[in-house]
Structure formats: structure tokens, C-alpha cells
Design a protein around this motif. Sequence first.
Motif, PDB file in Angstrom:
ATOM      1  N   GLY A  29       3.094   5.565  16.141  1.00 35.45           N
ATOM      2  CA  GLY A  29       3.336   6.718  15.280  1.00 35.45           C
ATOM      3  C   GLY A  29       4.203   6.366  14.082  1.00 35.45           C
ATOM      4  N   TRP A  30       5.231   5.550  14.317  1.00 32.58           N
ATOM      5  CA  TRP A  30       6.097   5.135  13.205  1.00 32.58           C
ATOM      6  C   TRP A  30       5.329   4.257  12.228  1.00 32.58           C
ATOM      7  CZ3 TRP A  30       7.540   0.401  11.291  1.00 32.58           C
ATOM      8  CH2 TRP A  30       8.538   0.421  10.306  1.00 32.58           C
ATOM      9  N   LYS A  31       4.539   3.308  12.731  1.00 30.01           N
ATOM     10  CA  LYS A  31       3.794   2.406  11.852  1.00 30.01           C
ATOM     11  C   LYS A  31       2.814   3.185  10.971  1.00 30.01           C
ATOM     12  CE  LYS A  31       2.428  -0.287  15.241  1.00 30.01           C
ATOM     13  NZ  LYS A  31       1.823  -1.413  15.998  1.00 30.01           N
ATOM     14  N   GLU A  32       2.174   4.167  11.541  1.00 31.73           N
ATOM     15  CA  GLU A  32       1.235   4.987  10.785  1.00 31.73           C
ATOM     16  C   GLU A  32       1.953   5.737   9.663  1.00 31.73           C
ATOM     17  OE1 GLU A  32      -0.899   8.515  12.589  1.00 31.73           O
ATOM     18  OE2 GLU A  32      -2.526   7.051  12.527  1.00 31.73           O
ATOM     19  N   LYS A  33       3.125   6.279   9.987  1.00 27.09           N
ATOM     20  CA  LYS A  33       3.911   6.975   8.962  1.00 27.09           C
ATOM     21  C   LYS A  33       4.378   6.002   7.882  1.00 27.09           C
ATOM     22  CE  LYS A  33       8.455   9.052   8.218  1.00 27.09           C
ATOM     23  NZ  LYS A  33       8.047   9.679   6.950  1.00 27.09           N
ATOM     24  N   ALA A  34       4.820   4.800   8.295  1.00 28.85           N
ATOM     25  CA  ALA A  34       5.323   3.817   7.337  1.00 28.85           C
ATOM     26  C   ALA A  34       4.251   3.430   6.328  1.00 28.85           C
ATOM     27  CB  ALA A  34       5.828   2.584   8.086  1.00 28.85           C
ATOM     28  N   ILE A  35       3.031   3.185   6.819  1.00 28.79           N
ATOM     29  CA  ILE A  35       1.944   2.810   5.908  1.00 28.79           C
ATOM     30  C   ILE A  35       1.557   3.977   5.020  1.00 28.79           C
ATOM     31  CG2 ILE A  35      -0.490   2.144   5.797  1.00 28.79           C
ATOM     32  CD1 ILE A  35      -0.040   0.474   8.304  1.00 28.79           C
ATOM     33  N   ASN A  36       1.472   5.158   5.597  1.00 27.95           N
ATOM     34  CA  ASN A  36       1.091   6.348   4.833  1.00 27.95           C
ATOM     35  C   ASN A  36       2.090   6.638   3.718  1.00 27.95           C
ATOM     36  OD1 ASN A  36      -0.884   8.545   4.673  1.00 27.95           O
ATOM     37  ND2 ASN A  36       0.849   9.872   5.193  1.00 27.95           N
ATOM     38  N   ASP A  37       3.384   6.502   4.027  1.00 29.42           N
ATOM     39  CA  ASP A  37       4.414   6.749   3.017  1.00 29.42           C
ATOM     40  C   ASP A  37       4.368   5.713   1.897  1.00 29.42           C
ATOM     41  OD1 ASP A  37       5.291   8.972   4.302  1.00 29.42           O
ATOM     42  OD2 ASP A  37       7.216   8.164   4.949  1.00 29.42           O
ATOM     43  N   PHE A  38       3.996   4.482   2.249  1.00 31.99           N
ATOM     44  CA  PHE A  38       3.883   3.466   1.194  1.00 31.99           C
ATOM     45  C   PHE A  38       2.693   3.767   0.281  1.00 31.99           C
ATOM     46  CE2 PHE A  38       1.986  -0.492  -0.379  1.00 31.99           C
ATOM     47  CZ  PHE A  38       3.030  -0.928  -1.181  1.00 31.99           C
ATOM     48  N   LEU A  39       1.569   4.114   0.863  1.00 27.43           N
ATOM     49  CA  LEU A  39       0.364   4.361   0.066  1.00 27.43           C
ATOM     50  C   LEU A  39       0.494   5.597  -0.815  1.00 27.43           C
ATOM     51  CD1 LEU A  39      -2.380   3.575   2.742  1.00 27.43           C
ATOM     52  CD2 LEU A  39      -1.658   2.117   0.831  1.00 27.43           C
ATOM     53  N   LYS A  40       1.131   6.641  -0.285  1.00 26.66           N
ATOM     54  CA  LYS A  40       1.197   7.909  -1.021  1.00 26.66           C
ATOM     55  C   LYS A  40       2.449   8.054  -1.874  1.00 26.66           C
ATOM     56  CE  LYS A  40      -1.689  10.650   2.110  1.00 26.66           C
ATOM     57  NZ  LYS A  40      -1.772  11.872   2.954  1.00 26.66           N
ATOM     58  N   LYS A  41       3.555   7.431  -1.452  1.00 18.78           N
ATOM     59  CA  LYS A  41       4.830   7.655  -2.142  1.00 18.78           C
ATOM     60  C   LYS A  41       5.495   6.376  -2.644  1.00 18.78           C
ATOM     61  CE  LYS A  41       5.601  11.501   1.083  1.00 18.78           C
ATOM     62  NZ  LYS A  41       6.495  12.042   2.158  1.00 18.78           N
ATOM     63  N   GLY A  42       4.922   5.220  -2.304  1.00 14.55           N
ATOM     64  CA  GLY A  42       5.537   3.971  -2.722  1.00 14.55           C
ATOM     65  C   GLY A  42       6.772   3.594  -1.938  1.00 14.55           C
TER      66      GLY A  42
END
Length: 332
Positions: A29-42
Motif C-alpha cells: 500500500g505504501w509503495k503504491e502511494k509513493a509511486i502515485n505521488d511521484f507521478l502525479k505530484k513530483g
Amino acid sequence: MYYDINRPLSYAQIFNLVFGGRGIGKTYGWKEKAINDFLKKGKQFGYIRRYETEMNLVKDNLFNDILLNGRFDIKMKLVGNEWLINDEVAGYAFVLSKAKDYKSSSFPLVSNLLFDEFLIDGGKSGAGGYLKREPFKLLDLYETIARMRDDVILFMMSNSVSAVNPYFLEWDINLKENKEFTVQNGMLIQIVKSDSDFVEAKNNTKFGQIARKLGYAEYAIDNKFIFDDPIMKQKKGKNARFYCVFVWKKKKYGFWFDYSTGNYILSNDYDPLTQLIFTLDKDSINGTITYLKNYSSHPYFKKLKDALTSGSLFYESEKIQHELKSMIVLLY
């Protein structure tokens, strides 16, 4: 039926300690959030392990499950201690034992942190165990990364191993039985309740059935702290042998070994004629009390530490256990 990281995030705390059974998807769950935040928010991420040997065992394959499920259409690779997504730096591998090495570096884009498997089976310190003054080292690493920013969210995740550990002792964390979320000292504590569908699915696997019969399921599936009694309270018996007196914050405590149970006991009772009186507290020193600067090699403190890490240290009252928490944490 898997872990939902948005639930603890809704409490808006920067430190989040999460305890849950194996395989429920905490790290995923954390890894998914980490990647998503990088792609959408940098926003970049940081993944923390205690030792370099631990990190080297996991970092090459850490994101394989995310990449295989097709959730993100990305190219991801590890270069040294940096994870690149589509050829841009997305995250860093941080080793806690080398925290001082990062102090001259800057990580202004890192906003998601995970200290994975932060509790150790058996609670041992020293080689392969907890670092000396580990909670301080973690705070120091966090400050190196966050500086003055309030948007850096740290997750500390673990299976439910032992509530006797330097973090709980130094940060004065007390688990609330049958309560999933608790905010203490500005930190969120989550004891993840295993979803009934997950428990049923796990129990229906061949390994789940074996684990249930062998008692391993209480730890891996039911999320119980398997090395702990909630309160380490026990009265010494008639066959107890007195060892010495420990002084902490100007109060005296007798250190005993109970032959009938094989446990060590800290008690308000002690031999008033003894000259074996020791302290780690400079403010408690007087003419009859020996101050131990290098206490780690002292035989009685070694017995105390061995009893602590083996789960055979008890207190004659809950009050004594609470009073001595700040001394016990020094043994890690």
C-alpha cells in the motif's frame, strides 16, 4: 480485504506506526502511494532499512510486485541507491546505521518515507539487532530529510513482534488493546485488524492450516504481539535470590532471581545491608552508590539486559515497570 493506507493518512499525523499480520499488503500500500505521488505530484520517496545488508537483500526486487500487476505504465530501475521512474529520480534507499552520512545531503522533494520491518524478533540489540540510541538516529535521519517541512510523512511498519523495544520505551508508547487507531505523543499507532475475509482466505491455504495448528497463525494472521505479556508483572517467590540494588531517579529497586520460575524480578524489596548498589543516573550518586559509566559490561546489568531480551524480566508491580522504563531503554 487488503491494507488501506488512506485510513491512517486520514489522521494527518507525520509519524505513523503500523502493526499488521503478514501478507495483508502494508508495504504494498505504501509503495503504491509513493509511486502515485511521484507521478502525479513530483513527490519523491525514501525507503529505510536498519542495516546495509538488509537493504541489499530487498532493494533490487522491492517494487517487482507493483510492476508485475500492471497498475502503473512505467519503466522503473534501481541505480545504486536511487530508484528511477521513466529515467527520473523517484526515490532513495536510506540505511539507518549510516544516518550521519546523509547530513550534508539535501532531499527537498522527498515527502513519503517508510521504515520497513522496524521491530526485531526477540528485541535484541548489538550486532544484527537494534542500533545504539536507535530512536534518536531515526529522528536525526528524518530531520536531515525533512528540514523545516511539515509535509514529510513517515510510516514505520512491522509485524506484531514485541512491544518491548526501544521505540515504545523511549517514546512512551502504550498499546491500547482492542483499539485499532490511537494518537500518542503526536504519533498515530495502528494495530491493523485482520479482515475476516483475509483471515478466512489465509486459513484456507495449506500453509494457513499448518500455521494454525502450530500456533504461528496468531502472529502471521491474527496480528498478536507474540513475544509479550501486556504487563510483565510477577511477585517473587520464597526461593528468590537477591543480587543487588539498582537506583534510578533516586529510588531503589531490588534485583532478584526467582528459582521457582526462572525469571528475574525488579522489586521495591531489597537487602538494606547490601553494599551492591548501582546506578546509571548521575543525579542519584552519593557516597554509597556506585555510578556505572561503562555499564554494558557490568555483570548485573548484563543479567538485566539478557533477562529483558529473553522475556524473563518481570516487575512486582505495574508502577515499578512504568518507573523504570527510562532506565530500561538505556540497555538497548
